[in-house]
Design a protein around this motif. Sequence first.
Motif, PDB file in Angstrom:
ATOM      1  N   VAL A  66     -34.234  -8.614  -5.297  1.00 40.52           N
ATOM      2  CA  VAL A  66     -35.092  -7.881  -4.366  1.00 40.52           C
ATOM      3  C   VAL A  66     -34.873  -6.378  -4.540  1.00 40.52           C
ATOM      4  CG1 VAL A  66     -35.545  -7.395  -1.917  1.00 40.52           C
ATOM      5  CG2 VAL A  66     -35.212  -9.753  -2.693  1.00 40.52           C
ATOM      6  N   TYR A  67     -33.610  -5.964  -4.669  1.00 38.65           N
ATOM      7  CA  TYR A  67     -33.310  -4.546  -4.890  1.00 38.65           C
ATOM      8  C   TYR A  67     -33.889  -4.063  -6.218  1.00 38.65           C
ATOM      9  CZ  TYR A  67     -30.103  -4.519  -0.914  1.00 38.65           C
ATOM     10  OH  TYR A  67     -29.563  -4.579   0.333  1.00 38.65           O
ATOM     11  N   ILE A  68     -33.819  -4.877  -7.225  1.00 33.74           N
ATOM     12  CA  ILE A  68     -34.364  -4.504  -8.536  1.00 33.74           C
ATOM     13  C   ILE A  68     -35.874  -4.319  -8.440  1.00 33.74           C
ATOM     14  CG2 ILE A  68     -34.760  -5.323 -10.892  1.00 33.74           C
ATOM     15  CD1 ILE A  68     -31.950  -6.560 -10.793  1.00 33.74           C
ATOM     16  N   VAL A  69     -36.549  -5.235  -7.786  1.00 38.46           N
ATOM     17  CA  VAL A  69     -38.002  -5.135  -7.629  1.00 38.46           C
ATOM     18  C   VAL A  69     -38.369  -3.875  -6.836  1.00 38.46           C
ATOM     19  CG1 VAL A  69     -40.027  -6.210  -6.561  1.00 38.46           C
ATOM     20  CG2 VAL A  69     -38.415  -7.609  -7.865  1.00 38.46           C
ATOM     21  N   ILE A  70     -37.656  -3.601  -5.757  1.00 39.76           N
ATOM     22  CA  ILE A  70     -37.926  -2.407  -4.954  1.00 39.76           C
ATOM     23  C   ILE A  70     -37.686  -1.149  -5.782  1.00 39.76           C
ATOM     24  CG2 ILE A  70     -37.114  -1.046  -2.972  1.00 39.76           C
ATOM     25  CD1 ILE A  70     -36.652  -3.709  -1.508  1.00 39.76           C
ATOM     26  N   PHE A  71     -36.622  -1.134  -6.554  1.00 39.24           N
ATOM     27  CA  PHE A  71     -36.307   0.011  -7.408  1.00 39.24           C
ATOM     28  C   PHE A  71     -37.416   0.244  -8.440  1.00 39.24           C
ATOM     29  CE2 PHE A  71     -34.205   1.812 -11.177  1.00 39.24           C
ATOM     30  CZ  PHE A  71     -33.777   3.001 -10.620  1.00 39.24           C
ATOM     31  N   ILE A  72     -37.901  -0.825  -9.048  1.00 40.48           N
ATOM     32  CA  ILE A  72     -38.969  -0.704 -10.040  1.00 40.48           C
ATOM     33  C   ILE A  72     -40.255  -0.205  -9.389  1.00 40.48           C
ATOM     34  CG2 ILE A  72     -40.476  -2.028 -11.579  1.00 40.48           C
ATOM     35  CD1 ILE A  72     -38.005  -3.722 -12.300  1.00 40.48           C
ATOM     36  N   LEU A  73     -40.578  -0.734  -8.223  1.00 49.58           N
ATOM     37  CA  LEU A  73     -41.784  -0.290  -7.525  1.00 49.58           C
ATOM     38  C   LEU A  73     -41.708   1.174  -7.124  1.00 49.58           C
ATOM     39  CD1 LEU A  73     -42.598  -3.390  -5.279  1.00 49.58           C
ATOM     40  CD2 LEU A  73     -43.829  -2.598  -7.296  1.00 49.58           C
ATOM     41  N   LEU A  74     -40.554   1.614  -6.655  1.00 50.65           N
ATOM     42  CA  LEU A  74     -40.387   3.027  -6.306  1.00 50.65           C
ATOM     43  C   LEU A  74     -40.523   3.913  -7.542  1.00 50.65           C
ATOM     44  CD1 LEU A  74     -37.470   2.931  -3.696  1.00 50.65           C
ATOM     45  CD2 LEU A  74     -39.874   3.471  -3.284  1.00 50.65           C
ATOM     46  N   GLY A  75     -39.962   3.448  -8.635  1.00 51.02           N
ATOM     47  CA  GLY A  75     -40.083   4.202  -9.882  1.00 51.02           C
ATOM     48  C   GLY A  75     -41.526   4.320 -10.339  1.00 51.02           C
ATOM     49  N   LEU A  76     -42.265   3.227 -10.255  1.00 49.26           N
ATOM     50  CA  LEU A  76     -43.676   3.262 -10.643  1.00 49.26           C
ATOM     51  C   LEU A  76     -44.503   4.103  -9.681  1.00 49.26           C
ATOM     52  CD1 LEU A  76     -44.225  -0.438 -11.740  1.00 49.26           C
ATOM     53  CD2 LEU A  76     -44.079   1.586 -13.199  1.00 49.26           C
ATOM     54  N   ALA A  77     -44.185   4.052  -8.410  1.00 47.43           N
ATOM     55  CA  ALA A  77     -44.907   4.857  -7.427  1.00 47.43           C
ATOM     56  C   ALA A  77     -44.679   6.341  -7.680  1.00 47.43           C
ATOM     57  CB  ALA A  77     -44.478   4.483  -6.012  1.00 47.43           C
ATOM     58  N   GLY A  78     -43.475   6.693  -8.045  1.00 50.74           N
ATOM     59  CA  GLY A  78     -43.174   8.094  -8.352  1.00 50.74           C
ATOM     60  C   GLY A  78     -43.923   8.564  -9.578  1.00 50.74           C
ATOM     61  N   CYS A  79     -44.079   7.704 -10.558  1.00 44.53           N
ATOM     62  CA  CYS A  79     -44.795   8.067 -11.773  1.00 44.53           C
ATOM     63  C   CYS A  79     -46.295   8.156 -11.539  1.00 44.53           C
ATOM     64  CB  CYS A  79     -44.522   7.053 -12.890  1.00 44.53           C
ATOM     65  SG  CYS A  79     -42.828   7.091 -13.476  1.00 44.53           S
ATOM     66  N   SER A  80     -46.815   7.395 -10.603  1.00 44.65           N
ATOM     67  CA  SER A  80     -48.261   7.379 -10.387  1.00 44.65           C
ATOM     68  C   SER A  80     -48.761   8.650  -9.708  1.00 44.65           C
ATOM     69  CB  SER A  80     -48.667   6.160  -9.566  1.00 44.65           C
ATOM     70  OG  SER A  80     -48.177   6.267  -8.250  1.00 44.65           O
ATOM     71  N   GLN A  81     -47.887   9.425  -9.103  1.00 42.29           N
ATOM     72  CA  GLN A  81     -48.290  10.674  -8.473  1.00 42.29           C
ATOM     73  C   GLN A  81     -48.515  11.766  -9.512  1.00 42.29           C
ATOM     74  OE1 GLN A  81     -45.261  11.570  -5.649  1.00 42.29           O
ATOM     75  NE2 GLN A  81     -45.811   9.897  -4.295  1.00 42.29           N
ATOM     76  N   ASN A  82     -48.169  11.480 -10.728  1.00 46.95           N
ATOM     77  CA  ASN A  82     -48.304  12.430 -11.816  1.00 46.95           C
ATOM     78  C   ASN A  82     -49.766  12.782 -12.043  1.00 46.95           C
ATOM     79  OD1 ASN A  82     -47.934  13.921 -14.072  1.00 46.95           O
ATOM     80  ND2 ASN A  82     -47.002  12.307 -15.290  1.00 46.95           N
ATOM     81  N   GLU A  83     -50.094  14.070 -11.995  1.00 51.47           N
ATOM     82  CA  GLU A  83     -51.451  14.504 -12.261  1.00 51.47           C
ATOM     83  C   GLU A  83     -51.670  14.485 -13.766  1.00 51.47           C
ATOM     84  OE1 GLU A  83     -52.096  18.309 -10.484  1.00 51.47           O
ATOM     85  OE2 GLU A  83     -50.894  17.772  -8.762  1.00 51.47           O
ATOM     86  N   SER A  84     -52.835  14.092 -14.187  1.00 49.42           N
ATOM     87  CA  SER A  84     -53.101  14.022 -15.621  1.00 49.42           C
ATOM     88  C   SER A  84     -53.671  15.352 -16.094  1.00 49.42           C
ATOM     89  CB  SER A  84     -54.070  12.885 -15.923  1.00 49.42           C
ATOM     90  OG  SER A  84     -55.294  13.139 -15.272  1.00 49.42           O
ATOM     91  N   LYS A  85     -52.867  16.371 -16.037  1.00 47.22           N
ATOM     92  CA  LYS A  85     -53.281  17.688 -16.484  1.00 47.22           C
ATOM     93  C   LYS A  85     -52.699  17.961 -17.861  1.00 47.22           C
ATOM     94  CE  LYS A  85     -54.090  20.019 -12.145  1.00 47.22           C
ATOM     95  NZ  LYS A  85     -53.816  21.193 -11.353  1.00 47.22           N
TER      96      LYS A  85
END
Length: 155
Positions: free
Chosen positions: A5-24
């Motif tokens: 469960v911790y691994i899944v939460i960690f992966i989701l947080l990591g992906l969420a952080g990357c998705s805020q990246n603007e494609s500039k």
Amino acid sequence: MRISVYIVIFILLGLAGCSQNESKESELALIKKTDPNPVLIDENTEGNLDLVTNIKEEIASYKEIYDVAVVKGKKDTLVVYKVKHLQRFHMKKIEKKIKGRLDKKFPDEKFTVSSDYKIFLEAVKLNEKMQNPDYSEKKANKRLKEIIELKNEMA
């Protein structure tokens, strides 16, 4: 069970952080070739567009260089470029050669030439800001002067 469960939460947080990246373009400017269009701050003079395009083509013709950005203001012209990895030992010689060629071919222009990645990144960011119609010519000229001052401080 608990660890997975911790691994899944960690992966989701990591992906969420990357998705805020603007494609500039500026975010990838240091990693890949961005090939930004030449920027013309003072658009009132028609011949300047041909001038900045010629400057960019002139610098891009060097085999040691793989990316070029040109920003033309009212008085100053900023030319920044990225040097191929194996040519980094000859950067001072390349800069001197480029500066001499530009001064000879375009004697009426005042050039600031740099191969510094930070200056390149700032030029690409200015290019992106110029795409916004609300970004004034006055702000753009001020930012160009700040970038040139930054380059001169680093030298």
